[in-house]
Scaffold this motif. Structure first.
Motif, short mmCIF file in Angstrom:
data_model
loop_
_atom_site.label_atom_id
_atom_site.label_comp_id
_atom_site.label_asym_id
_atom_site.label_seq_id
_atom_site.Cartn_x
_atom_site.Cartn_y
_atom_site.Cartn_z
N ASN A 114 0.81 -1.22 0.00
CA ASN A 114 0.00 0.00 0.00
C ASN A 114 0.84 1.27 0.00
O ASN A 114 0.52 2.23 0.71
CB ASN A 114 -0.94 0.00 1.21
N ILE A 115 1.89 1.27 -0.81
CA ILE A 115 2.72 2.47 -0.90
C ILE A 115 2.00 3.52 -1.73
O ILE A 115 1.60 3.25 -2.86
CB ILE A 115 4.09 2.15 -1.51
N ASN A 116 1.84 4.70 -1.17
CA ASN A 116 1.16 5.79 -1.87
C ASN A 116 2.15 6.72 -2.60
O ASN A 116 1.89 7.18 -3.68
CB ASN A 116 0.34 6.62 -0.89
N THR A 117 3.26 6.98 -1.92
CA THR A 117 4.23 7.93 -2.46
C THR A 117 5.63 7.37 -2.33
O THR A 117 5.99 6.83 -1.28
CB THR A 117 4.14 9.28 -1.72
N GLN B 66 18.92 20.86 7.01
CA GLN B 66 17.84 19.91 7.22
C GLN B 66 17.61 19.07 5.97
O GLN B 66 17.92 19.49 4.85
CB GLN B 66 16.55 20.65 7.60
N ARG B 67 17.04 17.89 6.19
CA ARG B 67 16.68 17.05 5.06
C ARG B 67 15.57 17.75 4.27
O ARG B 67 14.62 18.29 4.85
CB ARG B 67 16.20 15.69 5.55
N GLU B 68 15.68 17.72 2.94
CA GLU B 68 14.70 18.39 2.10
C GLU B 68 14.22 17.46 0.99
O GLU B 68 14.93 16.56 0.55
CB GLU B 68 15.30 19.65 1.46
N LEU B 69 13.01 17.73 0.54
CA LEU B 69 12.43 16.97 -0.55
C LEU B 69 13.13 17.32 -1.85
O LEU B 69 13.40 18.49 -2.13
CB LEU B 69 10.93 17.28 -0.66
N VAL B 70 13.40 16.28 -2.66
CA VAL B 70 13.95 16.49 -3.99
C VAL B 70 12.88 16.22 -5.05
O VAL B 70 12.60 17.07 -5.89
CB VAL B 70 15.16 15.57 -4.23
N ALA B 71 12.28 15.04 -4.97
CA ALA B 71 11.26 14.67 -5.95
C ALA B 71 10.43 13.52 -5.41
O ALA B 71 10.95 12.67 -4.68
CB ALA B 71 11.90 14.25 -7.28
N THR B 72 9.15 13.51 -5.76
CA THR B 72 8.28 12.42 -5.36
C THR B 72 7.41 11.99 -6.54
O THR B 72 7.18 12.77 -7.48
CB THR B 72 7.36 12.79 -4.19
N THR B 73 6.93 10.76 -6.47
CA THR B 73 5.97 10.25 -7.44
C THR B 73 4.91 9.46 -6.69
O THR B 73 5.24 8.68 -5.78
CB THR B 73 6.67 9.39 -8.51
N SER C 155 1.33 6.93 -6.46
CA SER C 155 0.83 5.73 -7.12
C SER C 155 0.00 6.05 -8.34
O SER C 155 -0.14 5.24 -9.25
CB SER C 155 0.03 4.89 -6.13
N GLY C 156 -0.55 7.26 -8.36
CA GLY C 156 -1.33 7.70 -9.51
C GLY C 156 -0.51 8.30 -10.62
O GLY C 156 -1.04 8.67 -11.67
N GLY C 157 0.79 8.44 -10.37
CA GLY C 157 1.67 8.93 -11.42
C GLY C 157 2.00 10.42 -11.34
O GLY C 157 2.72 10.94 -12.19
N THR C 158 1.49 11.10 -10.33
CA THR C 158 1.79 12.52 -10.17
C THR C 158 3.21 12.69 -9.64
O THR C 158 3.61 12.00 -8.69
CB THR C 158 0.81 13.17 -9.21
N THR C 159 3.96 13.59 -10.25
CA THR C 159 5.32 13.86 -9.79
C THR C 159 5.41 15.28 -9.23
O THR C 159 4.65 16.17 -9.62
CB THR C 159 6.35 13.69 -10.91
N TYR D 118 9.70 5.42 0.84
CA TYR D 118 8.43 4.85 0.40
C TYR D 118 7.43 5.07 1.54
O TYR D 118 7.72 4.68 2.68
CB TYR D 118 8.54 3.35 0.13
N ALA D 119 6.30 5.69 1.26
CA ALA D 119 5.36 6.04 2.31
C ALA D 119 3.99 5.42 2.05
O ALA D 119 3.44 5.53 0.96
CB ALA D 119 5.23 7.55 2.41
N SER D 120 3.46 4.77 3.09
CA SER D 120 2.08 4.29 3.05
C SER D 120 1.30 5.04 4.12
O SER D 120 1.84 5.87 4.84
CB SER D 120 2.03 2.79 3.29
N LYS D 121 0.03 4.70 4.26
CA LYS D 121 -0.80 5.32 5.29
C LYS D 121 -0.27 4.98 6.68
O LYS D 121 -0.45 5.73 7.63
CB LYS D 121 -2.23 4.83 5.13
N TYR D 122 0.40 3.84 6.81
CA TYR D 122 0.75 3.32 8.13
C TYR D 122 2.21 3.49 8.50
O TYR D 122 2.55 3.47 9.69
CB TYR D 122 0.36 1.85 8.22
N ARG D 123 3.10 3.63 7.52
CA ARG D 123 4.51 3.74 7.88
C ARG D 123 5.33 4.30 6.73
O ARG D 123 4.88 4.31 5.58
CB ARG D 123 5.07 2.38 8.31
N ASP D 124 6.52 4.75 7.11
CA ASP D 124 7.52 5.22 6.16
C ASP D 124 8.69 4.24 6.13
O ASP D 124 9.13 3.76 7.18
CB ASP D 124 8.07 6.59 6.58
N TYR D 125 9.19 4.00 4.92
CA TYR D 125 10.43 3.24 4.77
C TYR D 125 11.50 4.23 4.28
O TYR D 125 11.24 5.04 3.40
CB TYR D 125 10.28 2.13 3.72
#
Length: 115
Positions: free
Chosen positions: A30-33, A44-51, A53-57, A97-104
């Motif tokens: 159930n990975i969403n992002t 600090q840690r910063e976001l670089v890029a995400t995608t 499950s629906g394909g949005t980047t 990798y992030a789901s509703k319940y946890r982050d990897y």
């Protein structure tokens, strides 16, 4: 315990390219992002890029037009193609990798861009 394994970091001259890869050591659910983050020394840690499950980047403004995130669904693997690298891109890059319940998270891979 599933972990993410990154590869592809290294030392490159400014203007060069690198491709990072990230894959889990086991099954994830159930990975969403999926995405890439980075942390430079003293920052600090910063976001670089995400995608999603629906394909949005989504990209940080600082990397738009230079970095591309992509995904291989069959391998549950993500990639980060980094072109036109700059010294300010130097950091440890982490995949997530992030789901509703946890982050990897991965252990991080060093990217160093020399001027």
């Amino acid at each position: 315990q599933v972990q993410l394994v990154e590869s592809g970091g290294g030392l490159v001259q400014a203007g060069g390219s690198l491709r990072l890869s990230c894959a889990p050591s086991g099954i994830t659910f159930n990975i969403n992002t999926r995405g890439w983050y980075r942390q430079a020394p003293g920052k600090q840690r910063e976001l670089v890029a995400t995608t999603t499950s629906g394909g949005t980047t989504n990209y940080a403004d600082s990397v738009k037009g230079r970095f591309t995130i992509s995904r291989d669904n069959a391998k549950n693997t993500i990639y980060l193609q980094m072109n036109s690298l700059k010294p300010e891109d130097t950091a440890v890059y982490y995949c997530n990798y992030a789901s509703k319940y946890r982050d990897y998270w991965g252990q991080g891979t060093q990217v160093t861009v020399s001027s």
